[in-house]
Enzyme design. Structure first.
Site, PDB file in Angstrom:
ATOM      1  N   ASP A  32       0.760  -1.329   0.022  1.00 42.41           N
ATOM      2  CA  ASP A  32      -0.079  -0.010   0.099  1.00 42.41           C
ATOM      3  C   ASP A  32       0.809   1.317   0.057  1.00 42.41           C
ATOM      4  O   ASP A  32       2.167   1.083   0.004  1.00 42.41           O
ATOM      5  CB  ASP A  32      -0.883  -0.037   1.161  1.00 42.41           C
ATOM      6  CG  ASP A  32      -2.173   0.725   0.838  1.00 42.41           C
ATOM      7  OD1 ASP A  32      -3.228  -0.012   0.992  1.00 42.41           O
ATOM      8  OD2 ASP A  32      -2.175   1.889   0.617  1.00 42.41           O
ATOM      9  N   ARG A  34       1.667   3.368   2.319  1.00 38.78           N
ATOM     10  CA  ARG A  34       2.507   3.115   3.459  1.00 38.78           C
ATOM     11  C   ARG A  34       2.257   1.846   4.000  1.00 38.78           C
ATOM     12  O   ARG A  34       1.140   1.381   4.128  1.00 38.78           O
ATOM     13  CB  ARG A  34       1.877   4.532   4.506  1.00 38.78           C
ATOM     14  CG  ARG A  34       2.602   5.637   3.910  1.00 38.78           C
ATOM     15  CD  ARG A  34       2.063   6.791   5.005  1.00 38.78           C
ATOM     16  NE  ARG A  34       0.535   6.903   4.535  1.00 38.78           N
ATOM     17  CZ  ARG A  34       0.102   7.598   3.761  1.00 38.78           C
ATOM     18  NH1 ARG A  34       1.036   8.361   2.931  1.00 38.78           N
ATOM     19  NH2 ARG A  34      -1.459   7.836   3.392  1.00 38.78           N
ATOM     20  N   TYR A 139     -14.847   9.630 -10.027  1.00 39.75           N
ATOM     21  CA  TYR A 139     -14.838   8.196  -9.605  1.00 39.75           C
ATOM     22  C   TYR A 139     -15.430   7.151 -10.824  1.00 39.75           C
ATOM     23  O   TYR A 139     -14.349   6.320 -11.433  1.00 39.75           O
ATOM     24  CB  TYR A 139     -15.425   7.736  -8.338  1.00 39.75           C
ATOM     25  CG  TYR A 139     -15.139   6.330  -7.908  1.00 39.75           C
ATOM     26  CD1 TYR A 139     -16.399   5.505  -7.893  1.00 39.75           C
ATOM     27  CD2 TYR A 139     -14.039   5.715  -7.560  1.00 39.75           C
ATOM     28  CE1 TYR A 139     -16.373   4.259  -7.672  1.00 39.75           C
ATOM     29  CE2 TYR A 139     -14.015   4.267  -7.239  1.00 39.75           C
ATOM     30  CZ  TYR A 139     -15.083   3.671  -7.096  1.00 39.75           C
ATOM     31  OH  TYR A 139     -15.174   2.324  -6.636  1.00 39.75           O
ATOM     32  N   ILE A 169     -19.621  -2.400  -1.096  1.00 36.77           N
ATOM     33  CA  ILE A 169     -18.930  -4.036  -0.392  1.00 36.77           C
ATOM     34  C   ILE A 169     -19.203  -3.661   1.007  1.00 36.77           C
ATOM     35  O   ILE A 169     -18.844  -2.488   1.396  1.00 36.77           O
ATOM     36  CB  ILE A 169     -17.635  -3.986  -0.653  1.00 36.77           C
ATOM     37  CG1 ILE A 169     -17.531  -4.351  -2.228  1.00 36.77           C
ATOM     38  CG2 ILE A 169     -17.190  -4.919   0.214  1.00 36.77           C
ATOM     39  CD1 ILE A 169     -15.954  -4.671  -2.799  1.00 36.77           C
TER      40      ILE A 169
HETATM   41  C1  VAH Z   1     -17.972   3.556  -3.387  1.00 32.32           C
HETATM   42  N1  VAH Z   1     -17.787   1.480  -2.328  1.00 32.32           N
HETATM   43  O1  VAH Z   1     -19.188   3.816  -2.706  1.00 32.32           O
HETATM   44  C2  VAH Z   1     -17.678   2.233  -3.583  1.00 32.32           C
HETATM   45  C3  VAH Z   1     -18.273   1.419  -4.739  1.00 32.32           C
HETATM   46  C4  VAH Z   1     -20.541   1.102  -5.938  1.00 32.32           C
HETATM   47  C5  VAH Z   1     -19.837   2.063  -4.995  1.00 32.32           C
HETATM   48  O2  VAH Z   1     -17.657   1.768  -5.843  1.00 32.32           O
HETATM   49  O3  VAH Z   1     -17.320   4.290  -3.961  1.00 32.32           O
END
Ligand code: VAH
Length: 315
Positions: A32, A34, A139, A169
């Site tokens: 990772d 760190r 993202y 998750i």
């Molecule tokens: C997020 N847990 O919330 C992640 C995921 C589908 C969401 O990619 O950014």
């Protein structure tokens, strides 16, 4: 040897435990940004690795010393909206550094994508494997770009890279790390710690989710599958169940007497509103036999048992 990047993260922590249990600690190098206590507790060998440093990645991976690389290092959705440039650099440039480094080797690569690649124009119920992807977060843009990078390296250079579009998750291994779906993890933690939680999405917000041990199982099953069974080189849709924030709160309250959940949506509501509610993961089930072990009831029971008794382990 197996390399894991982002090994101290939510998926990384559970995945390293699964890899160490299956292959032994000396077969796994957990890295990772760190080296931290989380890594040292894993039983794997450990090292620090900045995936945005192309030379460091190439030096680590060159010569095919690793049969497999699980490239998990990344910035999640909510933090990515606060630091979009960092999100692109880590999530896209980091992935490209790994793919470039394995080009002339036979190393097999796993990379987690996300349902965040979908957006407002995507069908939200039983979202198909192939459909409109118009992500509205950095993202999601980074994950959608990463999927195309994976597909390009597979077809152009023969890189055996495999990917899963993970739903939210849920895991008790590490504290929530900046994800929009982390309301679910936060709710469990606060139910046990204080008996009350103020949820940052509306009660009716319904999202696809899965339990940490199933997320690990899916990655290991996909990586163990024969190459001939892999027909998707962007990323496989995957899910286990979907629930709304209030359904989760009710399930927890039925097991934690007196638990009270309130709702105060913040900026993450706008992110959640662009994501699907239910995913069609039939392609993963057909190609490499995906099936979850945990339904919502089993997940709630197991999460609460681990949060109440952290010493218990599920690997
Ligand atoms: C997020 N847990 O919330 C992640 C995921 C589908 C969401 O990619 O950014």
């Amino acid at each position: 040897m197996i390399l894991v990047t982002g090994a101290a993260g939510q998926l990384g922590s559970d995945l390293v435990d699964g890899l160490v249990a299956r292959h032994g600690g000396s077969a796994v190098l957990a890295t990772d940004l760190r080296c931290c206590d989380q890594l040292k507790r894993s039983g794997a060998d450990t090292a620090s690795l900045d995936v945005t440093d192309a030379d460091a990645v190439r030096m680590m991976i060159q010569d095919g010393v690793f049969e497999q690389v699980y490239h998990l290092a990344g910035i999640l959705s909510a933090r990515g909206e606060k630091q979009p440039d960092l999100c692109w650099t880590v999530n896209v440039d980091g992935l490209k550094n790994v793919l470039n480094a394995v080009r002339d080797t036979r190393t097999r690569v796993f990379w987690p994508s996300s349902i965040a690649v979908f957006g407002p124009a995507t069908p939200r119920h039983r979202t198909p494997q192939v459909t409109v992807k118009d992500p509205s977060t950095m993202y999601g843009v980074a994950k959608a770009s990463g999927e195309l990078l994976c597909d390009y390296h597979a077809s152009k250079f023969g890189v055996d890279v495999r990917s899963i579009r993970y739903p939210g998750i849920i895991s008790s291994s590490v504290p929530p790390g900046g994800g929009t779906t982390d309301f679910a993890v936060d709710m469990f933690v606060e139910a046990v710690k204080s008996g009350q939680y103020t949820c940052f999405v509306r009660e009716t917000t319904r999202l696809p989710m899965m339990y940490g041990p199933d997320a690990v199982k899916a990655a290991l099953d996909l990586m163990d599958a024969s190459p001939s069974r892999i027909t998707i080189r962007t990323s496989y849709n995957l899910t286990a169940f979907s629930f709304s924030a209030e359904e989760l709160a009710e399930a927890i309250a039925s097991r934690v007497p007196g638990f009270v959940c309130e709702y105060e949506p913040d900026f993450r509501q706008a992110i959640a509103d662009t994501w699907p509610e239910v995913i069609d993961d039939s392609k993963a089930r057909e190609d490499w036999g995906w099936h979850p072990e945990y339904d919502i009831t089993a997940m709630v029971d197991d999460m609460l048992s681990h949060l109440v008794d952290p010493a218990s382990s599920h690997v």
